[in-house]
Write an enzyme that holds these catalytic residues in place. Structure first.
Site: not given
Ligand code: NDP
Ligand code: 2IT
Length: 450
Positions: A91, A112, A115, A127, A166-167, A211, A242, A382
């Site tokens: 997952k 992961q 986690k 992943k 998603g991520d 998250t 997100n 999830s």
């Molecule tokens: P999104 O794609 O929704 O948003 C990503 C954000 O981070 C954007 O504002 C983006 O800016 C910025 N960003 C991405 N890459 C870079 C970079 N190289 N340098 C600087 N800024 C950057 O992703 P999420 O919000 O889903 O994910 C954010 C983080 O949270 C990640 O590390 C992800 O692995 C982690 N995460 C996500 C989960 C989820 O459920 N979605 C769960 C647990 C962890 P820009 O638009 O300019 O690229």
């Molecule tokens: O980093 C993470 O935990 C995620 N992007 C969410 C993974 C999931 O299966 O919901």
């Protein structure tokens, strides 16, 4: 240091020296396991537990050819790392970002595993993703890419096999296109094969918020355990995707004051408090840049990134929530945060602090909510989506939110109790690593040499 730990760590550093993020993630986990391993070194060595733990069960890597709006053929690389399936179906999310490579996929999948163990729900760790860059692509291009990606991925996933979500760069739109293609190829309705789906076809309420909300539930627990009230605290949040948006929403509900958010270009600083509806409109509807905030709020400031310290980390705050990407906070940034009086850092992103930054913050008594615990609310919800899909039923927003909150409270307790048992003080990073390691290690040994 335990000789066994040291041997395995050196082996990983040498063998995977071309995978820096992966080596970083393994180093951080293994070093914090010292008190556990040294207690029972022979047992772990005899079972080759660490050697098995650092080697993914399977890495799938594939070509993703697709046709852009100009009629040109574009080729990307796709991945799925099925790291450890001991506790349940693999997952973990899918990341679409140009920086994606095998090292980043392995680090994310490795994190992961631990986690997911902390959620106490039956999910293994995996992943995936691609070096595809969604920025500036039309809807049609996104759809064509997702369809081609799924043409290969479908061979390797399933509701009881591996369940992506998603991520970065993958949200409900992408999950929709991926799900549609899976359904077409397999000719069956297997709702639980993907999570983060839209509500009309098997998505769970609260998954979008999970998250960010979960991060704030964990943060509140951590602050309370140290006698601190979140009300009125000044917060900065890196990222505006997100995780960042829903961390902001819950922080505001808890009575905190969020003064800055960012994207990869720079940050907005609004001393009167970030207007979240505007950020949602810019990011979720228009898919625009955070700079556009100033078009509606001219009194706010925009500061472009110009060095290896993202501009946002120069802004004074009590609580810092890195919710963008890995290695966003290096040692230099961490020193600035401390000078500015930070009391807590909550990792919404995966591995947003470098090892040096995390160590420095903890040594200086900053409360650090480690990513693999603090951002586990997304994957936990999830897993709740998978439960609802299996039951062919759905729960209300309140029901899911209550379950999420209980899960996060329990995750903080696991981190706190393990840190206490092994004399790690407020080092919840060590607590998270130890608590999750114990769960995964015991189950691996019970399942034999696999
Ligand atoms: P999104 O794609 O929704 O948003 C990503 C954000 O981070 C954007 O504002 C983006 O800016 C910025 N960003 C991405 N890459 C870079 C970079 N190289 N340098 C600087 N800024 C950057 O992703 P999420 O919000 O889903 O994910 C954010 C983080 O949270 C990640 O590390 C992800 O692995 C982690 N995460 C996500 C989960 C989820 O459920 N979605 C769960 C647990 C962890 P820009 O638009 O300019 O690229
Ligand atoms: O980093 C993470 O935990 C995620 N992007 C969410 C993974 C999931 O299966 O919901």
């Amino acid at each position: 240091m335990s000789k066994y730990l040291n041997d395995v760590l050196n082996f990983v550093k040498e063998k995977y020296n071309n995978e820096p993020e992966y080596v970083q993630a393994v180093t951080e986990v293994l070093l914090s396991l010292e008190p556990v391993i040294s207690k029972n070194e022979e047992y772990y060595r005899k079972n080759a537990l660490l050697e098995r733990l650092v080697e993914p069960e399977r890495i799938i890597s594939f070509r993703v050819p697709w046709v852009n709006d100009k009629g040109e053929i574009v080729v990307n690389r796709g991945y799925r790392v099925q790291f450890n399936g001991t506790l349940g179906p693999y997952k973990g999310g899918l990341r679409f970002h140009p920086t994606v490579n095998q090292s980043i996929m392995k680090f994310l999948a490795f994190e992961q595993v631990f986690k997911n163990a902390l959620t106490c729900l039956p999910i293994g760790g995996g992943k995936g993703g691609s070096d595809f860059d969604p920025k500036g692509k039309s809807d049609m291009e996104i759809m064509k890419f997702c369809q081609s990606f799924m043409n290969e991925l479908q061979k390797h996933i399933g509701a009881d096999v591996d369940v992506p979500a998603g991520d970065i760069g993958v949200g409900a739109r992408e999950i929709g296109y991926l799900f549609g293609q899976y359904r077409k190829i397999r000719n069956m309705y297997e709702a639980g094969v993907l999570t983060g789906k839209a509500l009309e076809y098997g998505g769970s309420l609260v998954r979008k918020e999970a998250t960010g909300y979960g991060l704030m539930y964990f943060m509140r627990e951590m602050l309370n355990a140290n006698g601190i009230d979140i009300k009125g605290k000044r917060i900065i949040i890196s990222g505006s995707g997100n995780v960042a948006i829903y961390a902001c929403e819950k922080a505001l509900q808890m009575g905190a004051n969020v003064v800055a958010m960012s994207d990869s270009s720079g940050c907005v600083y609004d001393e009167n408090g970030i207007k979240l509806d505007l950020v949602k409109e810019i990011k979720e509807v228009r898919r625009g840049r955070i700079k556009e905030y100033l078009n509606s709020v001219p009194s706010a400031k925009y500061i472009e990134n110009s060095s290896n310290i993202p501009a946002i980390y120069n802004i004074k705050a009590d609580i810092v929530l890195p919710c963008a990407t890995q290695n966003d906070i290096n040692l230099e940034s961490a020193k600035i945060l401390l000078q500015n009086g930070v009391i807590a850092v909550g990792e919404g992103a995966n591995m947003p602090c470098t090892y040096e930054a995390a160590t420095y913050l903890i040594e200086n008594k900053v409360l650090l909510a480690p990513g693999k615990a603090a951002n586990a609310g997304g994957v936990a919800t999830s897993a709740l989506e998978m439960s609802q899909n299996s039951m062919r039923y759905f729960w209300s927003f309140e029901e899911v939110d209550n379950k999420l909150e209980k899960i996060m409270i329990n995750i903080f307790k696991l981190c706190k109790d393990a840190a206490k048992e092994y004399n790690c003080g407020i080092n919840y990073l060590a607590g998270a690593n130890i608590a999750s390691f114990n769960k995964v290690a015991d189950a691996m040994i019970e399942q034999g040499v696999i």
